[in-house]
Design a protein around this motif. Structure first.
Motif, mmCIF file in Angstrom:
data_model
loop_
_atom_site.group_PDB
_atom_site.id
_atom_site.type_symbol
_atom_site.label_atom_id
_atom_site.label_comp_id
_atom_site.label_asym_id
_atom_site.label_seq_id
_atom_site.Cartn_x
_atom_site.Cartn_y
_atom_site.Cartn_z
ATOM 1 N N THR A 78 0.682 -1.256 0.023
ATOM 2 C CA THR A 78 -0.013 0.119 -0.064
ATOM 3 C C THR A 78 0.778 1.092 0.083
ATOM 4 O O THR A 78 1.934 1.130 0.451
ATOM 5 C CB THR A 78 -1.110 -0.012 1.113
ATOM 6 O OG1 THR A 78 -1.683 1.332 1.137
ATOM 7 C CG2 THR A 78 -0.301 0.102 2.723
ATOM 8 N N HIS A 80 -0.416 3.722 1.776
ATOM 9 C CA HIS A 80 -0.822 4.720 2.969
ATOM 10 C C HIS A 80 0.177 4.239 4.117
ATOM 11 O O HIS A 80 0.685 3.239 4.219
ATOM 12 C CB HIS A 80 -2.313 3.817 3.530
ATOM 13 C CG HIS A 80 -3.280 4.191 2.540
ATOM 14 N ND1 HIS A 80 -4.512 4.786 3.165
ATOM 15 C CD2 HIS A 80 -3.558 4.057 1.101
ATOM 16 C CE1 HIS A 80 -5.320 4.939 2.081
ATOM 17 N NE2 HIS A 80 -4.826 4.586 0.778
ATOM 18 N N LYS A 106 -1.170 9.513 2.385
ATOM 19 C CA LYS A 106 -0.876 8.435 1.108
ATOM 20 C C LYS A 106 0.273 8.981 0.634
ATOM 21 O O LYS A 106 0.164 10.270 0.187
ATOM 22 C CB LYS A 106 -2.040 8.847 0.379
ATOM 23 C CG LYS A 106 -3.418 8.041 0.844
ATOM 24 C CD LYS A 106 -4.522 7.999 -0.115
ATOM 25 C CE LYS A 106 -5.204 9.370 0.137
ATOM 26 N NZ LYS A 106 -6.427 9.557 -0.810
ATOM 27 N N TYR A 144 -10.095 0.228 3.223
ATOM 28 C CA TYR A 144 -9.931 1.461 2.354
ATOM 29 C C TYR A 144 -11.314 1.962 1.408
ATOM 30 O O TYR A 144 -11.261 3.111 1.013
ATOM 31 C CB TYR A 144 -8.804 1.745 1.508
ATOM 32 C CG TYR A 144 -7.303 1.362 2.069
ATOM 33 C CD1 TYR A 144 -7.109 1.981 3.298
ATOM 34 C CD2 TYR A 144 -6.149 0.949 1.455
ATOM 35 C CE1 TYR A 144 -5.802 1.693 4.040
ATOM 36 C CE2 TYR A 144 -4.921 0.759 1.975
ATOM 37 C CZ TYR A 144 -4.708 1.232 3.498
ATOM 38 O OH TYR A 144 -3.522 1.081 4.052
ATOM 39 N N HIS A 147 -12.567 1.122 -4.339
ATOM 40 C CA HIS A 147 -11.819 2.047 -5.073
ATOM 41 C C HIS A 147 -10.736 2.555 -4.589
ATOM 42 O O HIS A 147 -9.613 2.623 -5.468
ATOM 43 C CB HIS A 147 -12.755 3.140 -5.589
ATOM 44 C CG HIS A 147 -12.357 4.123 -6.295
ATOM 45 N ND1 HIS A 147 -12.383 3.943 -7.723
ATOM 46 C CD2 HIS A 147 -12.350 5.424 -6.105
ATOM 47 C CE1 HIS A 147 -11.814 5.230 -8.267
ATOM 48 N NE2 HIS A 147 -11.744 6.127 -7.259
ATOM 49 N N GLU A 148 -10.526 2.964 -3.489
ATOM 50 C CA GLU A 148 -9.395 3.253 -2.946
ATOM 51 C C GLU A 148 -8.324 2.441 -2.815
ATOM 52 O O GLU A 148 -6.947 2.781 -3.099
ATOM 53 C CB GLU A 148 -9.614 4.093 -1.463
ATOM 54 C CG GLU A 148 -8.182 4.557 -0.733
ATOM 55 C CD GLU A 148 -7.710 5.690 -1.621
ATOM 56 O OE1 GLU A 148 -6.461 5.849 -1.774
ATOM 57 O OE2 GLU A 148 -8.477 6.490 -2.203
ATOM 58 N N SER A 149 -8.600 1.077 -2.684
ATOM 59 C CA SER A 149 -7.456 0.313 -2.949
ATOM 60 C C SER A 149 -6.708 0.177 -4.170
ATOM 61 O O SER A 149 -5.546 -0.111 -4.112
ATOM 62 C CB SER A 149 -7.987 -1.076 -2.284
ATOM 63 O OG SER A 149 -7.255 -2.244 -2.441
ATOM 64 N N LEU A 151 -6.735 2.490 -6.202
ATOM 65 C CA LEU A 151 -5.810 3.829 -6.531
ATOM 66 C C LEU A 151 -4.477 3.668 -5.596
ATOM 67 O O LEU A 151 -3.523 3.796 -6.311
ATOM 68 C CB LEU A 151 -6.503 4.892 -5.858
ATOM 69 C CG LEU A 151 -7.704 5.416 -6.687
ATOM 70 C CD1 LEU A 151 -8.344 6.565 -5.973
ATOM 71 C CD2 LEU A 151 -7.576 5.797 -8.097
ATOM 72 N N SER A 152 -4.529 2.961 -4.559
ATOM 73 C CA SER A 152 -3.200 2.594 -4.169
ATOM 74 C C SER A 152 -2.226 1.727 -4.760
ATOM 75 O O SER A 152 -1.212 2.059 -4.887
ATOM 76 C CB SER A 152 -3.605 2.065 -2.295
ATOM 77 O OG SER A 152 -2.388 1.806 -1.675
ATOM 78 N N THR A 155 -0.738 3.692 -7.642
ATOM 79 C CA THR A 155 -0.033 4.502 -7.239
ATOM 80 C C THR A 155 1.385 3.573 -7.276
ATOM 81 O O THR A 155 2.528 4.040 -7.598
ATOM 82 C CB THR A 155 -0.048 5.197 -5.923
ATOM 83 O OG1 THR A 155 -1.240 5.978 -6.113
ATOM 84 C CG2 THR A 155 1.090 6.094 -5.565
#
Length: 269
Positions: A78, A80, A106, A144, A147-149, A151-152, A155
């Motif tokens: 991650t 994060h 993040k 998360y 969706h946020e997972s 995006l992570s 990244t």
């Protein structure tokens, strides 16, 4: 007809030799693959200071250890991170302290790439011929939101691409697409554990198979062919463990172990 998409794995510039000394640092996926190398009698050290999920914590582990083996796998989970408000430092483990003491952040693509670059630089300073393999864990983070997972993971993938896109040299980091194998080859819930997030044992077996096909030298593959019958014999559970037949079976097995030690001096049970 082909009923699945096969992920192409870039050919590395090196190969892993029999009983090679290795280091695995990163998410719990690094634990899965690292333990497999340990079981197959490679001299692998796996997350010596616990599981590390983000690039900053992976750097912290490398800074804390001494020396460096020739082969190092770094698995990113991650982007994060948790920063201790009192000091501003990124912590590797909250140690069950109150959440109010930490601030979640993040890391950007550039920040992730910078931490990875620093990690690789340290490893190269200690051992110029070090071979670093980067992977992104296929495990998603429900907390998360999905969706946020994603995006992570994106990244991390872009950071890895940035690091591995540096002009190639014999010691340039390579990328093993564990994330893509699970997402694109094994896109079925039967390849997930009961939580529907972690890869199942069968999925880990398949990833190990793809990795060993790509990274193991011919000598290492031959070692595994010799080791597996001995490994199975050592794990055999007899009905009559005190019988003369079983004693003779184990004596014969231990002779094979001694023969393997002579052929591979760094081999140890």
């Amino acid at each position: 007809m082909e009923f699945r998409t096969i992920v192409d794995i870039p050919q590395p510039t090196f190969r892993i030799e029999p009983c090679e000394e290795m280091l695995f640092v990163g998410s719990c996926f690094a634990d899965h693959i690292g333990r497999r190398f340990v079981e197959e009698k490679f001299r692998a050290t796996v997350n010596p200071f616990g599981v590390m999920y983000n690039p900053a914590s992976i750097l912290h582990t490398i800074q804390r250890i001494d020396g460096a083996p020739r082969v190092v796998f770094l698995t990113l989970g991650t982007n994060h991170v948790y920063r201790l408000k009192e000091t501003g430092e990124i912590v590797d483990n909250c140690e069950k302290r109150p959440q109010s003491l930490f601030q979640e952040e993040k890391l950007t693509v550039d920040e992730c790439a910078d931490y990875l670059g620093k990690t690789i630089d340290i490893l190269r300073e200690r051992r110029p011929d070090v071979q670093v393999v980067l992977t992104v864990s296929p495990i998603r983070y429900r907390k998360y939101g999905y969706h946020e997972s994603q995006l992570s993971k994106a990244t991390l993938l872009m950071a890895v691409d940035k690091v591995t896109s540096i002009p190639s040299s014999p010691s340039s980091p390579s990328y093993f697409p564990a994330y893509e194998i699970v997402m694109d080859e094994l896109r079925d819930y039967r390849f997930y554990a009961a939580d529907m997030l972690h890869p199942s044992e069968q999925a880990v077996d398949y990833i190990w198979e793809r990795l060993s096909e790509t990274y193991l030298s011919g000598a290492a593959k031959e070692f595994l062919r010799e080791w597996h019958p001995i490994k199975n014999a050592l794990h055999h559970k007899p009905f009559q463990p005190y019988s003369e037949e079983y004693k003779a079976f184990m004596d014969k097995t231990m002779l094979k172990v001694e023969e393997l030690k002579k052929k591979y001096p760094t081999f140890a049970l």
